[in-house]
Design an enzyme around this catalytic site. Structure first.
Site: not given
Ligand code: GLN
Length: 485
Positions: A79, A154, A178
């Site tokens: 990420k 997210s 997330s």
């Protein structure tokens, strides 16, 4: 089965038997990226050349007799809020568009010591704020199961790329759901460890008392393997727990006989889709059939979790994001004539709408005169939630709930309605407030072929129970569908 759809442990077996090379695996993954990335937008940056040359080095190590470690030669996505030395780390924000860290996050150092292959930096909601990955400066990610729908957020990029075969596994971060919510919406496994178990050093802070890095994988076995690598004390993170870490793979036993499972009534809230509810009940039935003791429980303070989170998370965010001022990091408006104007314009132009909304809420909650009424009050209620969970774990080994109240929703459906969007994390947020470990595993597909996830929550540092339950239920569920892309 295509190479890019194999799990890390299957690939490890093949590498050990010399049936495959890391370069073949890496090429297969990048070929897949070539086929689907245009539709999905899972990545902000790809590291193809580096990946291929690393893979060659790993192959040399293996041919020269080196033993094959977990994740050795395996393509992993990271990420884009986790710092990678000499590789941009943007947090999907314009303000960090060109930010190149001079150091690796601790988790990256650990992956490197296992000779992993970095595929690229995965797309996300800006600064990890969102539940749909629509808040990215680099455009939304699409759900591989239906590209008109969101992948969740997210960590939408990490979840979508693992589901679609663009990486074998990924690292995400979870502040309020997330990792778990996008894993649920994309039909993969996502694990949020106990707060403090994985170092946050080099994770760009959103809400420091809630943030935690964790794996997104295709199955629970891979999840345990990645946990083994990334967990453990780190003196660079003052909140890192100094404790002996067990071998998480030793909990991969299909046995939940006599395990006590609680079903919190407050997480089976109104607004949970009928199909999601039915799927969760079918998983509960499986658990009972395997000899687990299942009982409903009420945890009354959970109904305040969402309100508490949307005070604490923005407050911490407003403080953490003060460092992005156009001076020390990232984007600067160079036409501004005064210092104040430079701050104002750099931040106004560098941050997106959701980030600004959170900064405003947080600054308000922390301001003199309001601090007691909002932030301090929220902290008190947070303690109630922590205590209520403690009591629940006196009676139960794990708690079980849906991960997300709905399956993947349409792109654009909730973006203009922040309050409805915030409800997406109603089942995951309480876990972060109490610092607990929790996993989402696929429970099956809905009628319109969208993944549904089930969440298993454990007590602090009781990853063992979470993994045991997840592994057993994963076996019973037998989910093996793939998105048609
Ligand atoms: N969706 C939640 C939020 O917008 C949680 C995000 C996260 O876990 N990073 O804050």
């Amino acid at each position: 089965m295509e190479i890019y759809y194999l799990s890390a442990h299957e690939l490890k077996n093949k590498l050990e038997k010399k049936e495959i090379s890391s370069i073949e695996i890496t090429k297969s993954v990048f070929k897949r990226i070539g086929e689907v990335e245009e539709k999905l937008n899972s990545f902000i940056r790809l590291e193809k050349e580096n990946a291929l040359s690393r893979a060659k080095e790993v192959d040399k190590l293996i041919t020269s007799g080196s033993s094959v470690k977990d994740l050795m030669g395996i393509p992993v996505a990271v990420k884009d809020n986790i710092c990678t030395r000499n590789i941009t780390t943007t947090c999907a924000s314009r303000i960090l568009e060109n930010y190149i860290p001079v150091y690796n996050a601790s988790v990256i150092e650990r992956l490197e010591s296992f000779s992993y292959i970095l595929v690229g930096k995965a797309n996300m909601d800006e600064f990890a704020m969102g539940s749909s990955n629509e808040n990215s400066y680099f455009g939304p990610v699409r759900n591989p199961w239906d590209i008109t729908r969101v992948p969740g957020g997210s960590s939408g990029g990490p979840a979508a790329c693992v589901a679609a075969g663009e990486a074998v596994c990924a690292l995400g971060s979870d502040t309020g759901g997330s990792i778990r919510q996008p894993a649920s919406l994309c039909g993969v496994v996502g694990f949020k460890p106990t707060y403090g178990l994985v170092s946050r050093y080099g994770l760009v802070a959103f809400a420091s008392s809630l943030d935690q890095i964790g794996p997104i994988t295709r199955d629970v076995r891979d999840c345990a393997a990645v946990l083994n690598i990334i967990c453990g004390h780190d003196e660079n993170d003052s909140t890192s727990i100094n404790t002996k870490v067990p071998d998480y793979k030793s909990f991969l036993v299909p046995d939940i006989k006599d395990l006590k499972i609680g079903i919190p009534r407050e997480l089976m809230v109104e607004g949970i889709d009928r199909e999601v509810r039915e799927k969760i009940f079918s998983v509960i039935k499986m658990a009972e059939d395997m000899g687990a003791k299942v009982e409903e429980i009420s945890i009354p303070s959970l109904k305040y979790a969402l309100s508490v989170y949307y005070i604490i998370a923005p407050s911490e965010a407003s403080s953490n994001l003060a460092r992005f001022d156009g001076v020390r990091y990232g984007y600067r408006n160079i036409k501004a004539k005064t210092l104040r104007e430079m701050y104002r314009k750099s931040r106004a132009e560098g941050f997106g709408d959701e980030v600004k909304r959170r900064i405003m809420i947080g600054t308000y909650c922390l301001s003199a005169g309001y601090y007691d009424a909002y932030y301090e009050k929220a902290q008190r209620v947070r303690t109630l939630i922590i205590n209520d969970f403690k009591k629940a774990f006196d009676r139960f080994d794990v708690l079980l709930s849906p991960t997300s109240p709905t399956t993947a929703f349409k792109i654009g459906e909730k973006i203009d309605d922040p309050l409805t969007m915030y409800l997406s994390d109603i089942c995951t947020i309480p876990v972060n407030l109490a610092g607990l470990p929790a996993v989402s595993i696929p429970a099956g597909l809905s009628g319109d072929k969208l993944p549904i996830g089930v969440q298993i929550i454990g007590n602090i540092l009781r990853e063992d129970n979470v993994i045991k339950a997840a592994y057993s239920l994963e076996k019973a569920i037998g989910f093996n569908s793939r998105p048609e892309l």
